[in-house]
Scaffold this active site. Sequence first.
Site, PDB file in Angstrom:
ATOM      1  N   HIS A 160     -21.244  -8.003  -9.130  1.00  0.00           N
ATOM      2  CA  HIS A 160     -21.840  -9.293  -8.726  1.00  0.00           C
ATOM      3  C   HIS A 160     -20.846 -10.145  -7.934  1.00  0.00           C
ATOM      4  O   HIS A 160     -20.939 -11.365  -7.931  1.00  0.00           O
ATOM      5  CB  HIS A 160     -22.345 -10.089  -9.940  1.00  0.00           C
ATOM      6  CG  HIS A 160     -23.111  -9.258 -10.921  1.00  0.00           C
ATOM      7  ND1 HIS A 160     -24.476  -9.061 -10.838  1.00  0.00           N
ATOM      8  CD2 HIS A 160     -22.698  -8.526 -11.995  1.00  0.00           C
ATOM      9  CE1 HIS A 160     -24.866  -8.271 -11.829  1.00  0.00           C
ATOM     10  NE2 HIS A 160     -23.803  -7.923 -12.543  1.00  0.00           N
ATOM     11  N   SER A 281      -9.517 -16.198  18.784  1.00  0.00           N
ATOM     12  CA  SER A 281     -10.551 -17.131  19.214  1.00  0.00           C
ATOM     13  C   SER A 281     -10.053 -17.865  20.443  1.00  0.00           C
ATOM     14  O   SER A 281      -8.866 -18.187  20.538  1.00  0.00           O
ATOM     15  CB  SER A 281     -10.844 -18.127  18.091  1.00  0.00           C
ATOM     16  OG  SER A 281     -11.404 -19.303  18.626  1.00  0.00           O
ATOM     17  N   LYS A 287      -6.827 -18.292  14.671  1.00  0.00           N
ATOM     18  CA  LYS A 287      -7.772 -17.275  14.212  1.00  0.00           C
ATOM     19  C   LYS A 287      -7.368 -15.838  14.537  1.00  0.00           C
ATOM     20  O   LYS A 287      -6.841 -15.555  15.596  1.00  0.00           O
ATOM     21  CB  LYS A 287      -9.146 -17.521  14.836  1.00  0.00           C
ATOM     22  CG  LYS A 287      -9.784 -18.800  14.359  1.00  0.00           C
ATOM     23  CD  LYS A 287     -10.579 -18.607  13.093  1.00  0.00           C
ATOM     24  CE  LYS A 287     -11.856 -17.910  13.435  1.00  0.00           C
ATOM     25  NZ  LYS A 287     -12.856 -18.030  12.418  1.00  0.00           N
ATOM     26  N   GLU A 294     -16.777  -6.099  11.793  1.00  0.00           N
ATOM     27  CA  GLU A 294     -18.012  -6.862  12.047  1.00  0.00           C
ATOM     28  C   GLU A 294     -18.937  -6.102  12.999  1.00  0.00           C
ATOM     29  O   GLU A 294     -20.155  -6.066  12.807  1.00  0.00           O
ATOM     30  CB  GLU A 294     -17.683  -8.236  12.634  1.00  0.00           C
ATOM     31  CG  GLU A 294     -17.117  -9.190  11.594  1.00  0.00           C
ATOM     32  CD  GLU A 294     -16.665 -10.516  12.184  1.00  0.00           C
ATOM     33  OE1 GLU A 294     -16.581 -11.482  11.439  1.00  0.00           O
ATOM     34  OE2 GLU A 294     -16.376 -10.587  13.408  1.00  0.00           O
TER      35      GLU A 294
END
Length: 468
Positions: A160, A281, A287, A294
Amino acid sequence: MSDSAAKPWAGRFVEPTDAFVEAFAASVSFDRRLYRQDIAGSIAHARMLARQGILGKDECDAIVAGLERIRARIEAGSFRWSEALEDVHMNIETALIRDIGDAGKRLHTGRSRNDQVATDIRLWLRAEIDAVLAGIDALVAALLDLAEREAATILPGFTHLQVAQPITFGHHMMAWVEMLERDAGRFHDCRRRANVMPLGAAALAGTSYSIDRHQTATELGFDRPAENSLDAVSDRDFAIEFTAAAAIAMMHLSRFSEELILWSSSQFGFVELSDAYCTGSSIMPQKKNPDVPELVRGKSGRIFGHLMALLTLMKGQPLAYNKDNQEDKEPLFDTADSLRGALKVFAGMMRHVDCNRERMRAAASQGFATATDLADYLVHLGIPFRDAHEVVGKAVAYGLREGRDLAELSLEELRRFSPRIGDDVYEVLTLEGAVNARAHLGGTAPAQVRAAIARKRAARRAPPAASG
Ligand code: ARG
């Protein structure tokens, strides 16, 4: 003669094809990718016709040499593909006839584009499956090395997405190895059914020439000729099967990606992906984005879509061949390209993962990850498991109020929950104690992880078992 007038099937037509229909119906922009398989199939067919006395030997030699010249022109980029000639098959056949004349017109004896295209795709897919299997193998090899390096590295295991019990990083990597091995099994299985030859089915009913389908099958490396001509030209279940296996493999890679994305975030900080597999970024200088996982997670979507497209393509088709089947290629090509790309990038990425052992350890020390071990300790003292569960639950509630983990409670504090607890309890409350205790086959103990890696390596060295 213009390409439009040269259409091999133009004989019964009085009017030319509508210009837009010509473009709408053409597949050459994408099926030209099958040129190697198409030429290999034609050469095998011509040789078989010659051996059966259906073609003259000189004609066969001219056809083979002509097709080889066409292949060289395609590879040199000097072949002129024509949309008016519809597809890869008619482009190559027309070029052959222009090159060698009448002998070229005999190539299509006892054959149809229907068995031709079904043969081409199966040959193409067979090679793609082999490349996918090599890609899975390279990723598994990378994961075995990583699992070995981090066999004793402790991190929290989750259920979970809540800290559950301490596990080892090596054990976690080996879970992905199991999934990838099942993926490989599905591709092996799919290959057996794909490697059956449609050639000889002709349009749908077979041919009246005395062809020898075993000869062509052997020459093209097929396991056997297809048993039924209608089935051979019409079904694309092998393509659906491949895409289904690819969808499952991408589902695995997508889940794996999700973990890497979470783990490389500053909140988790368990792993650091190599700069070579991330991007920055354009606005936020701090970043470092996990683009590779992804994208892999994102690409799973198109493969699931291709599976649905192929199932839907097939579901309404009566026997035998229908032009609908021309729509099988783009989903299939993209499935193979996307999966192969994902496997390749993943193997490279996993070879360059850094593990932050301190962060993983710290996370495992929080969240009462050894609570089950305390319960098991009480069971060893003769307390029934349900009572032990209750005792530990109360100790956890106390720890939460105090802001301390179980291992940080004093013996005196622990004894308030069960006076039978002794000072040996701290051995089970440590992370090492917890993982080392799970020392059975399939458990997370470092010794078991190392044994599992050794078994995998031995199996990889052994010759492949005959698939049943
Ligand atoms: N381009 C076609 C395809 O991909 C080849 C077979 C065409 N056969 C036909 N009878 N129109 O399916």
